[in-house]
Design an enzyme around this catalytic site. Structure first.
Site, PDB file in Angstrom:
ATOM      1  N   MET A   1       0.847  -1.189   0.000  1.00  0.00           N
ATOM      2  CA  MET A   1       0.000   0.000   0.000  1.00  0.00           C
ATOM      3  C   MET A   1       0.887   1.245   0.000  1.00  0.00           C
ATOM      4  O   MET A   1       2.021   1.219   0.481  1.00  0.00           O
ATOM      5  CB  MET A   1      -0.899   0.000   1.241  1.00  0.00           C
ATOM      6  CG  MET A   1      -1.833  -1.186   1.321  1.00  0.00           C
ATOM      7  SD  MET A   1      -3.332  -0.979   0.369  1.00  0.00           S
ATOM      8  CE  MET A   1      -4.370  -0.204   1.589  1.00  0.00           C
ATOM      9  N   CYS A   2       0.344   2.312  -0.502  1.00  0.00           N
ATOM     10  CA  CYS A   2       1.079   3.578  -0.633  1.00  0.00           C
ATOM     11  C   CYS A   2       0.996   4.374   0.671  1.00  0.00           C
ATOM     12  O   CYS A   2       0.384   3.956   1.646  1.00  0.00           O
ATOM     13  CB  CYS A   2       0.491   4.385  -1.779  1.00  0.00           C
ATOM     14  SG  CYS A   2       0.322   3.456  -3.314  1.00  0.00           S
ATOM     15  N   GLN A   3       1.641   5.536   0.682  1.00  0.00           N
ATOM     16  CA  GLN A   3       1.509   6.460   1.797  1.00  0.00           C
ATOM     17  C   GLN A   3       1.218   7.857   1.271  1.00  0.00           C
ATOM     18  O   GLN A   3       1.672   8.245   0.186  1.00  0.00           O
ATOM     19  CB  GLN A   3       2.762   6.473   2.675  1.00  0.00           C
ATOM     20  CG  GLN A   3       2.901   5.229   3.539  1.00  0.00           C
ATOM     21  CD  GLN A   3       3.774   5.454   4.766  1.00  0.00           C
ATOM     22  OE1 GLN A   3       4.043   6.578   5.188  1.00  0.00           O
ATOM     23  NE2 GLN A   3       4.207   4.358   5.360  1.00  0.00           N
TER      24      GLN A   3
END
Length: 269
Positions: A1-3
């Site tokens: 997952m991204c941030q």
């Protein structure tokens, strides 16, 4: 997952300190090595920097880190690819024009099988669910309000309605801004802090770097910083409840809405 990383302020402010910690998470202190980007609003214009390289080794990221661009609204993203190849066209944040203003959007999560009907007014360039969601949001806003830009309360009401739909389709943390204010939706993970007088020293989690904000601010300054994971280890960050949409203006949260069924602790009923 991204941030995600975003900033909303009551006066133009640089994001160099926060970005230093965020940059390290792009392949050095964390696994988000599939590209990064950042957008700064300046009046009616927008500066956007994108790079499919990891931010920890990106020369463009070093430029941004050392270049004190002052802005009232900033959105940044480091990517861990779930949909779409690692390429410039799939690098967040994304930008489109609506009602004579630039809009910036970045997303963290996964919307499996999200293939909305798009009418051609906003068309994805890349292959990500994130860009499809952005195009769909703007399309729905245009269909709802036509050529007339809505008021901020009208816009927040409609985004709340649309986010109820998006949030039911999968993990959908996002930040969105048109340069006047900033919207943040917490689906699974998002926090924020409001820095205002009396200012103190802050220390980054991801680098041994501190700053005394009292030395670089005025007593009237107010800055809200939103991040997937808190950037500092000596400040009190507010964890947004899962299933909550927030409106930030002039450096403060000014509206909250629930985006899932049932009571959400920490949100007004």
């Amino acid at each position: 997952m991204c941030q995600l990383l975003a900033m909303n302020c009551n006066v133009p402010t640089d994001i160099c300190f926060s970005f230093a910690g965020f940059q390290a998470r792009g392949g050095a202190t964390d696994v988000h090595a599939d590209g990064w980007g950042i957008a700064f609003f300046e009046g009616r214009g927008t500066r956007v920097f994108l790079d499919p390289q990891p931010s920890c080794v990106s020369p463009v990221a070093e430029l941004v880190r050392s270049y004190p661009i002052h802005s009232k609204n900033v959105i940044a993203h480091i990517r861990k690819a779930t949909q779409g190849i690692v390429a410039l066209e799939n690098t967040h944040p994304f930008m489109r024009e609506l009602w004579g203003r630039y809009w910036i959007f970045a997303h963290n999560g996964n919307l499996p099988d999200f293939a909305p009907a798009l009418d051609g007014s906003f068309t994805p360039v890349g292959q990500t669910d994130s860009e499809r969601a952005f195009c769909w949001l703007l399309q729905q806003l245009r269909q709802r309000f036509g050529r007339r830009a809505p008021t901020q309360p009208e816009l927040f009401d409609e985004l709340h309605h649309l986010t109820l739909d998006l949030g039911a389709r999968g993990a959908c943390n996002y930040v969105l801004s048109n340069g006047d204010c900033l919207f943040a939706h917490c689906s699974t993970q998002l926090s924020f802090i409001v820095r205002q007088a009396p200012f103190a020293v802050a220390h980054l989690r991801d680098q041994d770097l501190s700053i005394d904000f009292s030395a670089v601010t005025t007593p009237d300054d107010r800055v809200a910083v939103i991040a997937t994971v808190p950037l500092t280890d000596n400040e009190s960050w507010t964890t947004m409840p899962n299933g909550s949409l927030w409106l930030f203006a002039e450096g403060a949260p000014v509206g909250q809405r629930q985006t899932i069924a049932g009571p959400v602790p920490g949100l007004p009923t």
